[in-house]
Design an enzyme around this catalytic site. Structure first.
Site, short mmCIF file in Angstrom:
data_model
loop_
_atom_site.label_atom_id
_atom_site.label_comp_id
_atom_site.label_asym_id
_atom_site.label_seq_id
_atom_site.Cartn_x
_atom_site.Cartn_y
_atom_site.Cartn_z
CD GLN A 92 25.63 -48.40 25.67
OE1 GLN A 92 24.45 -48.69 25.47
NE2 GLN A 92 26.35 -47.77 24.76
CG HIS A 154 22.17 -49.86 21.69
ND1 HIS A 154 22.03 -49.82 20.32
CD2 HIS A 154 23.19 -49.01 21.98
CE1 HIS A 154 22.91 -48.99 19.80
NE2 HIS A 154 23.63 -48.48 20.80
CD GLU A 247 14.72 -40.26 15.78
OE1 GLU A 247 15.01 -40.54 14.61
OE2 GLU A 247 13.80 -40.83 16.41
CE1 TYR A 257 7.13 -41.49 17.42
CE2 TYR A 257 6.32 -43.70 17.88
CZ TYR A 257 6.14 -42.33 17.89
OH TYR A 257 4.96 -41.80 18.37
CE1 TYR A 268 28.20 -43.89 17.29
CE2 TYR A 268 27.43 -46.15 17.01
CZ TYR A 268 27.31 -44.90 17.61
OH TYR A 268 26.31 -44.67 18.51
#
Length: 376
Positions: A92, A154, A247, A257, A268
């Site tokens: 990513q 991430h 979210e 949060y 997963y």
């Protein structure tokens, strides 16, 4: 009062009706509150991630592999921007967001976020540069999230400005869940910096021992959507849940949060991450998605071009390949959502240009789309 709707997301499918209606040679699409057409401006993009709109009409588009494409005069150019910083282009990671300084017309600064390679892995990094023709000059590295981590996912990595000299940058927890709850690192956080990369004196943890002073909020998983509403001074954030539990959050100074203490998703492999979805002292999302849509870039519709969508939040969905349109009430609470552009591709970014037109970036296929409002 809680602002969360504790129920699975209900989608309203987009209807392509009225085949005889056209905007030029474009088919008019009927959504619930707004007619529009889709103009495909460019094809052939490879994992596009961010876009910046220059005053001269050019659009700069980042590709994750480390390239900045130029859309000019209605065409995607073969030439790319030169002297782009080296990136960790794996998984990513890579070249991610791009945006202009609010005073770009005066100072010429273009800001980038990307995964920077280092001896111990990679880090979400913020830099800025100016353009000389199609070449970056006066390059400055402003900030790198600590620590560098040997992980290729991430990174978070959106950047927005508040128009008052500050920028907000999202940083993912890099797959290390507990780090999101630890103030001694930058992982799983929304960060607030001055536009030169220094730390604002009124950040919430500047006087907290061992805390990173750049932190604005914490307890995030992988926030790939940020939008700052200058009208209400509200920071909106969208983050990936695991399997379920994406979210939409209203991010406020110093608040937690919840990840991974509370979540509406499971891991997963099907195993639970937490047995609770709420806890005192931890913020609830304004809305969450089960199943996940894989939330990415977001915007809030401003201006008068799309009156039926004004102040709605548009959220890109990667896995479910659509744009989610979120309606809020006057207290900022969730009312309903509608699915737009169903099966269009993996939606990486939804954004507006200075004139107020909406654009969508997708991958698989790699497209730049412009949404044209149509009056009834």
């Amino acid at each position: 009062m809680k602002t969360t709707l504790f129920a699975p997301a209900l989608f309203i499918a987009l209807a392509f009706i009225g085949c005889d209606k056209r905007q030029g040679n474009l088919k008019t699409i009927e959504s619930e509150n707004q007619q529009f057409a889709v103009d495909t401006l460019a094809k052939g993009l490879t994992n596009p991630w961010g876009a910046a709109f220059l005053p001269d009409g050019k659009i700069l588009i980042t590709e994750r592999k480390g390239v900045i494409r130029i859309f000019k005069d209605g065409e995607l150019q073969e030439q790319t921007i030169e002297d782009v910083p080296a990136v960790f282009a794996k998984g990513q990671g890579g070249l991610l967001d791009i945006t202009l300084h609010p005073d770009y017309a005066t100072n010429g600064w273009i800001y980038l976020t990307y995964s920077k390679p280092g001896a111990n892995g990679a880090s979400t990094t913020v830099s800025r540069a100016k353009l000389d023709g199609n070449k970056f000059v006066e390059f400055q590295e402003l900030f790198s999230a600590q620590p560098f981590v040997d992980s290729d996912y991430h990174f978070g990595s959106r950047i927005v400005f508040d128009g008052e000299g500050h920028m907000f940058v999202s940083s993912g927890e890099r797959g290390d869940k507990p780090s999101a709850q630890t103030l001694s690192n930058h992982l799983g956080k929304v960060l607030r910096l001055n536009d030169d990369g220094s730390v604002p004196k009124d950040n919430p943890f500047v006087n907290t021992p061992d805390a990173k002073p750049e932190i604005w909020s914490y307890g995030h998983r992988n926030p790939q959507g940020l939008f700052y509403d200058r009208d209400t001074k509200t920071l909106w954030e969208a983050e990936h849940g695991p399997k379920g539990g994406d979210e939409l959050n209203r991010v406020e100074k110093g608040k937690n949060y919840g990840w991974p203490i509370i979540t509406y998703g499971i891991d997963y492999d099907g195993k639970p991450i937490s047995d609770i979805t709420e806890k005192e002292g931890l913020e609830q999302p304004v809305f969450y998605w089960v199943p996940s849509i894989a939330t990415c870039g977001i915007t809030q519709v401003k201006g008068e071009l799309y009156p039926g969508w004004k102040n709605n939040i548009l959220v890109g969905g990667l896995i479910l390949t659509h744009v989610a349109r979120i309606e809020l009430n006057d207290k900022g609470q969730f009312l309903k959502q509608e699915k737009l552009l169903d099966k269009v591709g993996r939606v990486r970014l939804v954004t507006q240009d200075a004139e107020g037109y909406l654009y969508v970036l997708t991958e698989s296929p790699g497209l730049l789309l412009k949404l044209i409002p149509v009056k009834k």
